[in-house]
Design a protein around this motif. Structure first.
Motif, PDB file in Angstrom:
ATOM      1  N   THR A   1      -6.935  -1.297 -10.402  1.00 22.65           N
ATOM      2  CA  THR A   1      -7.962  -1.788  -9.494  1.00 22.65           C
ATOM      3  C   THR A   1      -8.636  -2.995 -10.131  1.00 22.65           C
ATOM      4  OG1 THR A   1      -9.833  -1.119  -8.118  1.00 22.65           O
ATOM      5  CG2 THR A   1      -9.861  -0.335 -10.399  1.00 22.65           C
TER       6      THR A   1
ATOM      7  N   CYS B   1     -21.590  15.457   2.452  1.00 24.62           N
ATOM      8  CA  CYS B   1     -22.559  14.367   2.284  1.00 24.62           C
ATOM      9  C   CYS B   1     -23.724  14.465   3.258  1.00 24.62           C
ATOM     10  CB  CYS B   1     -21.875  13.012   2.429  1.00 24.62           C
ATOM     11  SG  CYS B   1     -20.572  12.782   1.231  1.00 24.62           S
TER      12      CYS B   1
ATOM     13  N   VAL C   1     -12.962   5.107  -7.434  1.00 23.24           N
ATOM     14  CA  VAL C   1     -13.907   3.994  -7.588  1.00 23.24           C
ATOM     15  C   VAL C   1     -15.196   4.242  -6.800  1.00 23.24           C
ATOM     16  CG1 VAL C   1     -12.031   2.348  -7.970  1.00 23.24           C
ATOM     17  CG2 VAL C   1     -12.927   2.663  -5.650  1.00 23.24           C
TER      18      VAL C   1
ATOM     19  N   GLY D   1      -9.279   7.380   3.754  1.00 24.25           N
ATOM     20  CA  GLY D   1     -10.395   6.423   3.758  1.00 24.25           C
ATOM     21  C   GLY D   1     -10.640   5.755   5.100  1.00 24.25           C
ATOM     22  N   GLN D   2      -9.569   5.254   5.714  1.00 25.85           N
ATOM     23  CA  GLN D   2      -9.763   4.491   6.956  1.00 25.85           C
ATOM     24  C   GLN D   2     -10.257   5.374   8.097  1.00 25.85           C
ATOM     25  OE1 GLN D   2      -6.534   2.005   8.067  1.00 25.85           O
ATOM     26  NE2 GLN D   2      -6.752   0.689   6.271  1.00 25.85           N
TER      27      GLN D   2
ATOM     28  N   THR E   1     -11.983   8.123   7.797  1.00 26.87           N
ATOM     29  CA  THR E   1     -13.375   8.469   7.501  1.00 26.87           C
ATOM     30  C   THR E   1     -14.289   7.286   7.821  1.00 26.87           C
ATOM     31  OG1 THR E   1     -12.524   9.835   5.704  1.00 26.87           O
ATOM     32  CG2 THR E   1     -14.880   9.453   5.728  1.00 26.87           C
TER      33      THR E   1
ATOM     34  N   HIS F   1     -26.785   7.242   4.412  1.00 31.07           N
ATOM     35  CA  HIS F   1     -25.909   7.752   3.352  1.00 31.07           C
ATOM     36  C   HIS F   1     -25.195   6.561   2.714  1.00 31.07           C
ATOM     37  CE1 HIS F   1     -22.982   9.838   1.077  1.00 31.07           C
ATOM     38  NE2 HIS F   1     -21.981   9.683   1.924  1.00 31.07           N
TER      39      HIS F   1
ATOM     40  N   ARG G   1     -14.840  -4.490  -0.959  1.00 36.26           N
ATOM     41  CA  ARG G   1     -14.501  -3.408  -0.010  1.00 36.26           C
ATOM     42  C   ARG G   1     -15.554  -2.311   0.060  1.00 36.26           C
ATOM     43  NH1 ARG G   1      -9.031  -3.495   2.350  1.00 36.26           N
ATOM     44  NH2 ARG G   1      -8.178  -5.407   1.479  1.00 36.26           N
TER      45      ARG G   1
ATOM     46  N   PHE H   1     -23.287  11.128   7.096  1.00 34.17           N
ATOM     47  CA  PHE H   1     -22.046  11.707   7.618  1.00 34.17           C
ATOM     48  C   PHE H   1     -21.266  12.202   6.405  1.00 34.17           C
ATOM     49  CE2 PHE H   1     -19.258   8.589   5.833  1.00 34.17           C
ATOM     50  CZ  PHE H   1     -20.126   7.543   5.605  1.00 34.17           C
TER      51      PHE H   1
ATOM     52  N   ASN I   1     -21.271   6.397  -4.321  1.00 34.87           N
ATOM     53  CA  ASN I   1     -21.496   7.466  -3.346  1.00 34.87           C
ATOM     54  C   ASN I   1     -21.783   8.764  -4.114  1.00 34.87           C
ATOM     55  OD1 ASN I   1     -21.278   9.542  -1.502  1.00 34.87           O
ATOM     56  ND2 ASN I   1     -19.470   8.722  -0.474  1.00 34.87           N
TER      57      ASN I   1
ATOM     58  N   ALA J   1     -22.220   5.317   1.313  1.00 31.10           N
ATOM     59  CA  ALA J   1     -20.787   5.541   1.117  1.00 31.10           C
ATOM     60  C   ALA J   1     -20.036   4.231   0.956  1.00 31.10           C
ATOM     61  CB  ALA J   1     -20.200   6.329   2.277  1.00 31.10           C
ATOM     62  N   ASN J   2     -20.493   3.211   1.685  1.00 34.06           N
ATOM     63  CA  ASN J   2     -19.798   1.917   1.658  1.00 34.06           C
ATOM     64  C   ASN J   2     -20.760   0.889   2.245  1.00 34.06           C
ATOM     65  OD1 ASN J   2     -18.156  -0.354   2.374  1.00 34.06           O
ATOM     66  ND2 ASN J   2     -16.353   0.969   2.203  1.00 34.06           N
TER      67      ASN J   2
ATOM     68  N   TRP K   1     -12.002  -6.308  -5.772  1.00 32.78           N
ATOM     69  CA  TRP K   1     -11.622  -5.393  -4.675  1.00 32.78           C
ATOM     70  C   TRP K   1     -12.740  -4.391  -4.432  1.00 32.78           C
ATOM     71  CZ3 TRP K   1     -11.239  -0.493  -3.003  1.00 32.78           C
ATOM     72  CH2 TRP K   1     -10.437  -0.255  -1.871  1.00 32.78           C
TER      73      TRP K   1
ATOM     74  N   ARG L   1      -6.754   5.706  -7.338  1.00 38.93           N
ATOM     75  CA  ARG L   1      -7.642   4.547  -7.186  1.00 38.93           C
ATOM     76  C   ARG L   1      -8.324   4.514  -5.817  1.00 38.93           C
ATOM     77  NH1 ARG L   1      -3.980  -0.899  -6.235  1.00 38.93           N
ATOM     78  NH2 ARG L   1      -2.991  -0.215  -4.295  1.00 38.93           N
TER      79      ARG L   1
ATOM     80  N   ARG M   1     -20.183  -1.717   3.732  1.00 34.56           N
ATOM     81  CA  ARG M   1     -19.746  -2.196   5.057  1.00 34.56           C
ATOM     82  C   ARG M   1     -20.178  -1.220   6.155  1.00 34.56           C
ATOM     83  NH1 ARG M   1     -13.830  -2.734   5.214  1.00 34.56           N
ATOM     84  NH2 ARG M   1     -13.711  -1.327   3.443  1.00 34.56           N
TER      85      ARG M   1
ATOM     86  N   MET N   1      -9.017  12.198   0.377  1.00 30.39           N
ATOM     87  CA  MET N   1      -9.683  11.511   1.487  1.00 30.39           C
ATOM     88  C   MET N   1      -8.759  10.515   2.178  1.00 30.39           C
ATOM     89  SD  MET N   1     -13.218   9.307   1.490  1.00 30.39           S
ATOM     90  CE  MET N   1     -12.491   7.853   0.736  1.00 30.39           C
TER      91      MET N   1
HETATM   92  O1  UT7 Z   1     -19.192  10.265   1.742  1.00 35.89           O
HETATM   93  C1  UT7 Z   1     -17.815  10.362   1.850  1.00 35.89           C
HETATM   94  C2  UT7 Z   1     -17.310   9.582   2.943  1.00 35.89           C
HETATM   95  N1  UT7 Z   1     -16.303   8.642   2.526  1.00 35.89           N
HETATM   96  C3  UT7 Z   1     -16.360   7.398   2.996  1.00 35.89           C
HETATM   97  O2  UT7 Z   1     -17.273   7.024   3.680  1.00 35.89           O
HETATM   98  C4  UT7 Z   1     -15.215   6.485   2.741  1.00 35.89           C
HETATM   99  C5  UT7 Z   1     -14.934   5.646   3.961  1.00 35.89           C
HETATM  100  N2  UT7 Z   1     -13.841   4.719   3.720  1.00 35.89           N
HETATM  101  C6  UT7 Z   1     -14.002   3.616   2.992  1.00 35.89           C
HETATM  102  O3  UT7 Z   1     -15.071   3.350   2.472  1.00 35.89           O
HETATM  103  C7  UT7 Z   1     -12.821   2.694   2.852  1.00 35.89           C
HETATM  104  O4  UT7 Z   1     -11.789   3.098   3.732  1.00 35.89           O
HETATM  105  C8  UT7 Z   1     -12.246   2.631   1.391  1.00 35.89           C
HETATM  106  C9  UT7 Z   1     -13.240   1.904   0.471  1.00 35.89           C
HETATM  107  C10 UT7 Z   1     -11.997   4.017   0.861  1.00 35.89           C
HETATM  108  C11 UT7 Z   1     -10.940   1.856   1.365  1.00 35.89           C
HETATM  109  O5  UT7 Z   1     -11.154   0.545   1.890  1.00 35.89           O
HETATM  110  P1  UT7 Z   1     -10.171  -0.040   3.003  1.00 35.89           P
HETATM  111  O6  UT7 Z   1     -10.643  -1.396   3.311  1.00 35.89           O
HETATM  112  O7  UT7 Z   1     -10.133   0.969   4.133  1.00 35.89           O
HETATM  113  O8  UT7 Z   1      -8.818  -0.098   2.233  1.00 35.89           O
HETATM  114  P2  UT7 Z   1      -7.406   0.576   2.596  1.00 35.89           P
HETATM  115  O9  UT7 Z   1      -7.448   2.047   2.363  1.00 35.89           O
HETATM  116  O10 UT7 Z   1      -6.991   0.084   3.946  1.00 35.89           O
HETATM  117  O11 UT7 Z   1      -6.453  -0.078   1.533  1.00 35.89           O
HETATM  118  C12 UT7 Z   1      -6.173  -1.475   1.539  1.00 35.89           C
HETATM  119  C13 UT7 Z   1      -5.334  -1.800   0.342  1.00 35.89           C
HETATM  120  C14 UT7 Z   1      -4.149  -0.867   0.165  1.00 35.89           C
HETATM  121  O12 UT7 Z   1      -3.076  -1.628  -0.360  1.00 35.89           O
HETATM  122  P3  UT7 Z   1      -1.870  -2.088   0.605  1.00 35.89           P
HETATM  123  O13 UT7 Z   1      -1.283  -0.829   1.164  1.00 35.89           O
HETATM  124  O14 UT7 Z   1      -2.513  -2.943   1.675  1.00 35.89           O
HETATM  125  O15 UT7 Z   1      -0.980  -2.842  -0.309  1.00 35.89           O
HETATM  126  C15 UT7 Z   1      -4.616   0.089  -0.898  1.00 35.89           C
HETATM  127  O16 UT7 Z   1      -3.564   0.650  -1.636  1.00 35.89           O
HETATM  128  O17 UT7 Z   1      -6.131  -1.669  -0.838  1.00 35.89           O
HETATM  129  C16 UT7 Z   1      -5.459  -0.817  -1.760  1.00 35.89           C
HETATM  130  N3  UT7 Z   1      -6.442  -0.125  -2.548  1.00 35.89           N
HETATM  131  C17 UT7 Z   1      -6.960  -0.607  -3.680  1.00 35.89           C
HETATM  132  N4  UT7 Z   1      -6.736  -1.736  -4.358  1.00 35.89           N
HETATM  133  C18 UT7 Z   1      -7.433  -1.933  -5.480  1.00 35.89           C
HETATM  134  C19 UT7 Z   1      -7.006   1.079  -2.278  1.00 35.89           C
HETATM  135  N5  UT7 Z   1      -7.899   1.381  -3.248  1.00 35.89           N
HETATM  136  C20 UT7 Z   1      -7.870   0.363  -4.117  1.00 35.89           C
HETATM  137  C21 UT7 Z   1      -8.565   0.104  -5.307  1.00 35.89           C
HETATM  138  N6  UT7 Z   1      -8.320  -1.057  -5.963  1.00 35.89           N
HETATM  139  N7  UT7 Z   1      -9.486   0.964  -5.823  1.00 35.89           N
END
Ligand code: UT7
Length: 326
Positions: free
Chosen positions: A29, A113, A156, A218-219, A221, A253, A37, A313, A283, A255-256, A33, A152, A258, A216
């Motif tokens: 990571t 959460c 994070v 991620g998307q 959620t 909460h 993100r 949430f 988080n 969490a992100n 990123w 990863r 964004r 999880m």
């Molecule tokens: O209280 C608990 C509730 N949880 C949440 O609220 C989490 C909600 N979700 C999120 O906050 C976001 O979905 C995440 C932060 C978890 C992920 O962000 P995203 O913009 O949805 O990324 P993604 O899962 O669509 O992944 C995009 C890319 C992927 O690579 P490819 O497939 O496009 O090549 C992932 O493998 O980013 C990659 N990726 C990372 N890269 C670097 C995923 N995690 C990481 C990382 N470092 N830590």
């Protein structure tokens, strides 16, 4: 009916800081990123040997001191957690004993959460019904204990911490104005911990399959979170007879960034009307709302008479919101 409100707040965080640079050494990571993100720059991690109740106790003691109420006067301790010290006894019982709340009942509450908001609603209802005078609500999680530091996509995001409030009777014109609590169990598989329960008891196999760590989507959620934050905030405002212009501080909460920004923009709130701690704590599950609330109170961003809307949430899936006049 007796009016219930928040009499005091407290929080406790580990000293040890885990930075994005540290995580770069652990998984594939990078700081850029993570920051773009999620908005997270660092998070706090408990030391080995420390427990969820250690932090819950510290947060509860602060809340009591600030409320000027003796532990012996507390009637109930509610602890929202998904990382209890042990499956049982309840972490709330450990807290009740350690703070000297010798006249209190105690129970844990599991709503991931959203747990703090569920606890707050229980506490408000208990006080308003005349069942209890003082209810201590703490939310405490050491998410580092169930985080897979080889994944990863999740490692994070999470950090450790605890927050607490004392709920009790308040004068006319103050106190809780409305609550909104919800659940959609059909989305339970988006955020869960597979092993260690009756479905999949701990075994050598569950350990080698890394099934004692949080999983999880991620998307999924994320999409749920953006919708739930907006609709729950709308409902809680409507029930209270308020509009977005009445909000002195939104405490979402953490969490992100964004997800938080989407809510802020949805309600047209300036940045100074939204509590944000995610950059420094990540988080911290149920504790993120009371930690952010406590910081806002200590910094003087909100005080007596201000309207605070809290919204969250989490796993379940669950969501919730509360409106309160401090
Ligand atoms: O209280 C608990 C509730 N949880 C949440 O609220 C989490 C909600 N979700 C999120 O906050 C976001 O979905 C995440 C932060 C978890 C992920 O962000 P995203 O913009 O949805 O990324 P993604 O899962 O669509 O992944 C995009 C890319 C992927 O690579 P490819 O497939 O496009 O090549 C992932 O493998 O980013 C990659 N990726 C990372 N890269 C670097 C995923 N995690 C990481 C990382 N470092 N830590």
């Amino acid at each position: 009916m007796i009016r219930a409100g928040i009499l005091g707040t407290g929080s406790a965080l580990p000293q040890r800081v885990l930075t994005n640079a540290d995580l770069e050494q652990m998984v594939d990571t990078n700081d850029e990123w993570i920051v773009t993100r999620t908005g997270i720059r660092e998070r706090r991690i408990a030391e080995p040997g420390e427990t969820t109740s250690d932090y819950a106790v510290a947060a509860c003691q602060q809340a009591l001191t600030r409320a000027g109420v003796e532990a012996a006067a507390v009637d109930m301790v509610i602890c929202a957690t998904v990382t209890p010290d042990m499956v049982f006894p309840a972490t709330a019982c450990l807290v009740q004993d350690r703070i000297g709340a010798v006249n209190a009942g105690a129970f844990d509450l599991s709503a991931a959460c959203t747990g703090f908001l569920y606890g707050l609603a229980c506490a408000a209802a208990m006080v308003q019904a005349g069942l209890n005078r003082y209810v201590l609500v703490c939310a405490a999680d050491l998410l580092s204990r169930i985080t897979d530091y080889e994944d990863r996509k999740t490692c994070v995001l999470f950090g450790d911490g605890a927050g607490a409030v004392l709920v009790g009777p308040v004068s006319e014109g103050r106190g809780f104005l409305s609550f909104d609590l919800g659940s959609d169990g059909s989305g339970g598989h988006f955020l869960y911990l597979p092993a260690g329960g009756s479905k999949m008891p701990a075994s050598l196999e569950t350990i080698s399959n890394r099934q004692h760590y949080l999983k999880m989507e991620g998307q999924e959620t994320f999409k749920f979170a953006v919708k739930a934050m907006a609709s729950s905030t709308e409902r809680v405002l409507e029930t209270a007879g308020l509009t977005k212009d009445d909000i002195d501080l939104l405490v979402p909460h953490q969490a992100n960034i964004r997800i938080i920004d989407a809510a802020r923009k949805r309600f047209g709130l300036d940045e100074d009307k939204v509590a944000v701690t995610i950059h420094k704590y990540g988080n911290t599950s149920a504790s993120s709302i009371p930690i952010a609330l406590d910081e806002a109170v200590q910094e003087g961003r909100v005080g007596s008479g201000d309207v605070v809307v809290m919204v969250g949430f989490g796993g379940g899936l669950t969501w919730g919101a509360a409106a309160v006049r401090l």
